[in-house]
Design a protein around this motif. Structure first.
Motif, short mmCIF file in Angstrom:
data_model
loop_
_atom_site.label_atom_id
_atom_site.label_comp_id
_atom_site.label_asym_id
_atom_site.label_seq_id
_atom_site.Cartn_x
_atom_site.Cartn_y
_atom_site.Cartn_z
N ASN B 82 0.83 -1.21 0.00
CA ASN B 82 0.00 0.00 0.00
C ASN B 82 0.86 1.25 0.00
N ILE B 83 1.80 1.25 0.89
CA ILE B 83 2.66 2.43 1.03
C ILE B 83 3.44 2.65 -0.26
N MET B 84 3.97 1.55 -0.79
CA MET B 84 4.76 1.69 -2.01
C MET B 84 3.90 2.22 -3.16
N ALA B 85 2.64 1.80 -3.22
CA ALA B 85 1.75 2.33 -4.26
C ALA B 85 1.62 3.84 -4.12
N GLY B 86 1.65 4.31 -2.89
CA GLY B 86 1.59 5.76 -2.66
C GLY B 86 2.88 6.45 -3.06
N VAL B 87 4.00 5.81 -2.74
CA VAL B 87 5.29 6.36 -3.16
C VAL B 87 5.33 6.48 -4.68
N LEU B 88 4.85 5.43 -5.34
CA LEU B 88 4.87 5.43 -6.81
C LEU B 88 3.87 6.43 -7.38
N GLY B 89 2.95 6.86 -6.53
CA GLY B 89 2.06 7.94 -6.95
C GLY B 89 2.76 9.29 -6.88
N ALA B 90 3.75 9.39 -6.00
CA ALA B 90 4.49 10.65 -5.86
C ALA B 90 5.61 10.74 -6.90
N ALA B 91 6.16 9.61 -7.27
CA ALA B 91 7.22 9.59 -8.29
C ALA B 91 7.14 8.24 -9.00
N PRO B 92 7.09 8.25 -10.32
CA PRO B 92 6.97 6.99 -11.06
C PRO B 92 8.30 6.24 -11.13
N LEU B 93 8.23 5.02 -11.59
CA LEU B 93 9.44 4.25 -11.81
C LEU B 93 10.27 4.88 -12.93
N TYR B 94 11.56 4.83 -12.77
CA TYR B 94 12.45 5.30 -13.84
C TYR B 94 12.32 4.32 -15.00
N ASN B 95 12.13 4.88 -16.18
CA ASN B 95 11.79 4.05 -17.32
C ASN B 95 13.02 3.44 -17.97
N ASN B 96 13.61 2.47 -17.30
CA ASN B 96 14.76 1.78 -17.86
C ASN B 96 14.81 0.39 -17.23
N GLU B 97 14.40 -0.57 -18.00
CA GLU B 97 14.25 -1.92 -17.45
C GLU B 97 15.58 -2.50 -16.98
N ARG B 98 16.65 -2.24 -17.71
CA ARG B 98 17.94 -2.80 -17.32
C ARG B 98 18.35 -2.30 -15.93
N ILE B 99 18.19 -1.01 -15.71
CA ILE B 99 18.55 -0.45 -14.42
C ILE B 99 17.64 -0.99 -13.32
N GLN B 100 16.35 -1.06 -13.61
CA GLN B 100 15.42 -1.59 -12.60
C GLN B 100 15.79 -3.02 -12.21
N ARG B 101 16.10 -3.83 -13.22
CA ARG B 101 16.43 -5.22 -12.91
C ARG B 101 17.77 -5.34 -12.19
N TYR B 102 18.71 -4.55 -12.60
CA TYR B 102 20.03 -4.56 -11.95
C TYR B 102 19.90 -4.20 -10.47
N VAL B 103 19.22 -3.12 -10.18
CA VAL B 103 19.07 -2.68 -8.79
C VAL B 103 18.29 -3.73 -7.99
N ASN B 104 17.30 -4.36 -8.61
CA ASN B 104 16.57 -5.42 -7.93
C ASN B 104 17.46 -6.62 -7.63
N GLN B 105 18.36 -6.93 -8.55
CA GLN B 105 19.24 -8.08 -8.31
C GLN B 105 20.26 -7.79 -7.22
N VAL B 106 20.83 -6.60 -7.25
CA VAL B 106 21.78 -6.23 -6.21
C VAL B 106 21.08 -6.23 -4.85
N GLY B 107 19.91 -5.60 -4.82
CA GLY B 107 19.16 -5.52 -3.56
C GLY B 107 18.77 -6.90 -3.06
N HIS B 108 18.32 -7.73 -3.99
CA HIS B 108 17.90 -9.07 -3.60
C HIS B 108 19.08 -9.87 -3.04
#
Lengths: 175, 328
Positions: B82-108
């Motif tokens: 829920n909270i994250m949906a609100g955060v994403l309402g304040a700022a959208p995801l950066y539109n770059n799939e490679r970066i999104q996946r990379y950061v998710n992999q590092v974080g994971h």
């Protein structure tokens, strides 16, 4: 172009605070607490940063060059980094995103960059965005992908304990 | 500078911020909590047949001092989404799939080294020039391009994400939400909403359906909660340890704090921020006193500057640097 990059960086960061010690500390001949003590540095001693190595930063002060603990310094993270990566791909990317070599609009840009959270206005206007949440879920990584990323760079999982006051119940995850 | 704000620990920015960010936000008291709406809300049953929020709030208040209820993981996750949906309402995801996946992999990878490896860890790269990072319960974490593109190595990223992961592992936000219903009148009702929904199980039941049960007003209020200095400092210590466990040089996190230090030097207007949050220099001093040399043995581990540059900085210019010229 190292100079262009440095220039762009320092412009974007505003007046660069001189790098200085944030507490009394020791200047040592090597990055090690047992290395020869060159001299002690009182708090707020201005130094010139040369290089970072783990917990230590190599600095120059007057005619002395030696190592101080990185956490005993304030300011200058950018300068240290630029020196380390001179000519590297990082610098070009970093300076580009800060507005590129020509100082151009770096000033205007830096005005929008601050150490702050989303503005009150952003939060007032924020609507739940389930579509973006669904998109985020698609980017979620699994254990296998994460392991592959680690293996590619030869990252070795280590057993490291939290400090006693931070102990957490439970078992740490897979390696 | 106007300062109608009463300094209080609860009022700052977003979830918690790596940056101790959370700007001086003087007028947060005015947020969605207008008295009439508040009163109305508080007398509404939070769930069919359930208690009103006022009742719930009072019950929660009565139990202050008692151990807080253990919130089941499924409810924690639903709340965080829920909270994250609100955060994403304040700022959208950066539109770059490679970066999104990379950061998710590092974080994971870092999260796998924690005591809660099986949460649905998600790492959102937000398209925002603001320098920020934060966490919500249940494994929802975000970092802005404003911060990401100022980093120079994967070890720095891992350290920053490690800090946020530590908040989730320690359930800092969840506890703050529960506590919020005990103190500040402005957030009492909203804290009660969360707690009552959690109590009635309505959040948990919906978790599997990905339903967003908190209203936007509730989410906005939770977005404004911040953690205290002890929680931030604990996350700094644990963030270093988590990065070391994941095989990185643990000094990435203090390096990021130094970057913030450099930035804060130019931000005179941030002085109010540091009334409620530890300044970067204090965070470094605290880390220095507690961590000391205990992480030195891991400081030769990789920082992965080149991979980071390739994955992040070698990509398209971020929104923060968007100019007409960049259109290709």
């Amino acid at each position: 172009m190292v100079c262009g990059g440095l220039l762009a960086c320092s412009v974007a960061l505003g007046a660069q605070e001189p790098v200085q010690t944030n507490r009394a500390t020791e200047l040592r001949a090597a990055p090690d607490d047992t290395a020869v003590l060159i001299r002690t540095l009182p708090q707020r001693t201005p130094v010139q940063q040369l290089e970072r190595k783990g917990a230590w930063t190599r600095v120059k002060i007057d005619k002395d060059t030696g190592w101080v603990r990185m956490m005993h310094l304030r300011g200058g993270a950018i300068i240290v980094e630029s020196e380390q990566t001179s000519g590297g791909s990082f610098l070009s990317g970093f300076s580009r995103l800060l507005g590129g070599g020509p100082a151009g609009n770096t000033r205007a840009q830096s005005a929008t960059v601050g150490v702050r959270g989303f503005s009150e206005e952003d939060l007032r206007k924020a609507q739940l965005n389930p579509a973006e949440l669904a998109k985020l879920k698609r980017y979620q990584a699994g254990d296998a992908e994460a392991r592959r990323l680690a293996e590619q760079a030869k990252l070795q999982p280590r057993d490291v304990a939290y400090l006693a006051q931070d102990a957490v119940d439970g078992t740490r995850g897979g390696k | 500078m106007k300062s109608s704000a009463i300094p209080r620990p609860i009022v700052c920015a977003t979830l918690t911020l790596l940056l101790a960010a959370c700007a001086g936000m003087p007028d947060l008291k005015n947020l969605p909590t207008n008295p009439a709406a508040l009163k109305n809300m508080m007398n509404q049953p939070a769930a069919p047949g359930g208690q009103s929020m006022l009742e719930t709030g009072m019950n929660v208040a009565k139990s202050a001092g008692n151990a807080m209820r253990d919130i089941p993981e499924s409810e924690e996750i639903a709340t965080g989404e829920n909270i994250m949906a609100g955060v994403l309402g304040a700022a959208p995801l950066y539109n770059n799939e490679r970066i999104q996946r990379y950061v998710n992999q590092v974080g994971h990878w870092v999260a796998m080294q924690s005591e809660r490896p099986n949460l649905p860890w998600r790492f959102a790269v937000l398209d925002s020039p603001l320098v920020n990072a934060g966490a919500a319960p249940g494994g929802q974490i975000y970092i802005t391009t404003g911060l990401l593109f100022r980093m120079r190595s994967e070890a720095e990223l891992a350290g920053a994400l490690g800090h946020e992961i530590a908040h989730v592992v320690q359930k800092h936000h969840l506890k703050a939400y529960q506590k919020a219903s005990l103190g500040d009148a402005g957030v009492t009702a909203f804290g009660a909403v969360v707690d009552s929904k959690v109590n009635t199980g309505s959040l948990g039941r919906e978790a599997g359906k990905q339903a967003l049960k908190l209203g936007i007003g509730e989410v906005r209020t939770l977005l404004l909660l911040s953690l205290g200095r002890p929680e931030e400092e604990q996350a700094d210590r644990m963030g270093m340890v988590l990065a070391a466990r994941a095989g990185y040089d643990p000094y990435g996190l203090p390096t990021v704090i130094q970057i913030l230090q450099d930035m804060s030097a130019e931000q005179g207007s941030l002085s109010t921020l540091y009334k409620t949050h530890p300044a970067p220099s204090e965070r470094l001093a605290s880390l220095d006193q507690t961590i000391g040399s205990s992480m030195d043995g891991y400081s030769n581990q990789p920082v992965l500057k080149e991979r980071f540059a390739t994955m992040i900085l070698g990509s398209a210019p971020p929104a923060a640097a968007k100019k007409p010229v960049d259109k290709k």
